[in-house]
Motif scaffolding. Structure first.
Motif, PDB file in Angstrom:
ATOM      1  N   GLU A  57       0.846  -1.139   0.013  1.00 57.22           N
ATOM      2  CA  GLU A  57      -0.272  -0.024   0.046  1.00 57.22           C
ATOM      3  C   GLU A  57       0.903   1.289  -0.030  1.00 57.22           C
ATOM      4  OE1 GLU A  57      -3.486   1.150   2.742  1.00 57.22           O
ATOM      5  OE2 GLU A  57      -3.349  -0.929   2.817  1.00 57.22           O
ATOM      6  N   GLY A  58       0.448   2.230  -0.642  1.00 56.62           N
ATOM      7  CA  GLY A  58       1.166   3.563  -0.636  1.00 56.62           C
ATOM      8  C   GLY A  58       2.389   3.359  -1.771  1.00 56.62           C
ATOM      9  N   ALA A  59       2.357   2.467  -2.712  1.00 58.74           N
ATOM     10  CA  ALA A  59       3.303   2.449  -3.731  1.00 58.74           C
ATOM     11  C   ALA A  59       3.234   3.599  -4.690  1.00 58.74           C
ATOM     12  CB  ALA A  59       3.329   1.022  -4.430  1.00 58.74           C
ATOM     13  N   PHE A  60       4.323   3.981  -5.180  1.00 60.15           N
ATOM     14  CA  PHE A  60       4.199   5.146  -6.234  1.00 60.15           C
ATOM     15  C   PHE A  60       3.758   4.186  -7.586  1.00 60.15           C
ATOM     16  CE2 PHE A  60       6.398   7.527  -9.485  1.00 60.15           C
ATOM     17  CZ  PHE A  60       5.559   8.996  -9.253  1.00 60.15           C
ATOM     18  N   VAL A  61       2.647   4.738  -8.175  1.00 62.18           N
ATOM     19  CA  VAL A  61       2.313   4.186  -9.455  1.00 62.18           C
ATOM     20  C   VAL A  61       1.890   5.064 -10.510  1.00 62.18           C
ATOM     21  CG1 VAL A  61       0.206   2.871 -10.418  1.00 62.18           C
ATOM     22  CG2 VAL A  61       1.199   2.291  -8.106  1.00 62.18           C
ATOM     23  N   ILE A  62       2.329   5.016 -11.744  1.00 55.63           N
ATOM     24  CA  ILE A  62       2.002   5.864 -12.946  1.00 55.63           C
ATOM     25  C   ILE A  62       1.616   4.858 -13.833  1.00 55.63           C
ATOM     26  CG2 ILE A  62       2.712   7.290 -14.602  1.00 55.63           C
ATOM     27  CD1 ILE A  62       4.982   7.963 -12.695  1.00 55.63           C
ATOM     28  N   ARG A  63       0.323   5.026 -14.398  1.00 54.57           N
ATOM     29  CA  ARG A  63      -0.479   4.221 -15.303  1.00 54.57           C
ATOM     30  C   ARG A  63      -0.440   4.849 -16.630  1.00 54.57           C
ATOM     31  NH1 ARG A  63      -2.163   0.486 -12.061  1.00 54.57           N
ATOM     32  NH2 ARG A  63      -3.017   0.804 -10.050  1.00 54.57           N
ATOM     33  N   ASN A  64      -0.423   3.956 -17.646  1.00 53.22           N
ATOM     34  CA  ASN A  64      -0.689   4.404 -19.043  1.00 53.22           C
ATOM     35  C   ASN A  64       0.413   5.341 -19.393  1.00 53.22           C
ATOM     36  OD1 ASN A  64      -2.852   2.725 -19.522  1.00 53.22           O
ATOM     37  ND2 ASN A  64      -4.277   4.329 -18.377  1.00 53.22           N
ATOM     38  N   VAL A  65       1.771   5.126 -19.154  1.00 52.15           N
ATOM     39  CA  VAL A  65       3.013   6.044 -19.847  1.00 52.15           C
ATOM     40  C   VAL A  65       2.849   5.725 -20.993  1.00 52.15           C
ATOM     41  CG1 VAL A  65       5.450   6.211 -19.524  1.00 52.15           C
ATOM     42  CG2 VAL A  65       3.974   5.562 -17.504  1.00 52.15           C
ATOM     43  N   SER A  66       2.990   6.548 -21.957  1.00 48.79           N
ATOM     44  CA  SER A  66       3.146   6.578 -23.465  1.00 48.79           C
ATOM     45  C   SER A  66       4.357   7.545 -23.925  1.00 48.79           C
ATOM     46  CB  SER A  66       1.866   7.293 -23.926  1.00 48.79           C
ATOM     47  OG  SER A  66       2.123   7.587 -25.507  1.00 48.79           O
ATOM     48  N   GLN A  67       5.071   7.072 -24.855  1.00 48.35           N
ATOM     49  CA  GLN A  67       6.052   7.501 -25.477  1.00 48.35           C
ATOM     50  C   GLN A  67       5.803   8.785 -26.373  1.00 48.35           C
ATOM     51  OE1 GLN A  67       9.419   5.426 -26.646  1.00 48.35           O
ATOM     52  NE2 GLN A  67       8.765   3.584 -25.439  1.00 48.35           N
ATOM     53  N   LYS A  68       4.530   8.802 -26.404  1.00 48.12           N
ATOM     54  CA  LYS A  68       4.077  10.102 -27.388  1.00 48.12           C
ATOM     55  C   LYS A  68       3.897  11.318 -26.670  1.00 48.12           C
ATOM     56  CE  LYS A  68       2.264   7.212 -30.975  1.00 48.12           C
ATOM     57  NZ  LYS A  68       1.173   6.966 -31.732  1.00 48.12           N
TER      58      LYS A  68
END
Length: 68
Positions: A57-68
């Motif tokens: 719990e509390g982990a740093f999450v970034i979703r849907n990282v795109s290179q565009k």
């Protein structure tokens, strides 16, 4: 991840720039910080990917990282 610019890795980072001049409701507390993360190259480049730093719990999450 191999590097970060704008934040320090393995430390608590806090937002520094006020996102809006609003003084109403939760919007008055919105702030942000710009940062760049550098990752190792992919064998096959995905359209998007999710990044999770830490476990539990509390982990740093970034979703849907795109290179565009």
């Amino acid at each position: 991840m191999t590097a970060a610019d704008g934040i320090k890795l393995d430390e608590n980072n806090y937002t520094t720039v006020k996102a809006t001049d609003s003084t109403e409701n939760f919007v008055r507390d919105l702030s942000y910080i710009d940062f760049t993360l550098t990752f190792e190259p992919f064998d096959t480049i995905p359209t998007t990917f999710d990044f999770k730093g830490g476990d539990g719990e509390g982990a740093f999450v970034i979703r849907n990282v795109s290179q565009k």
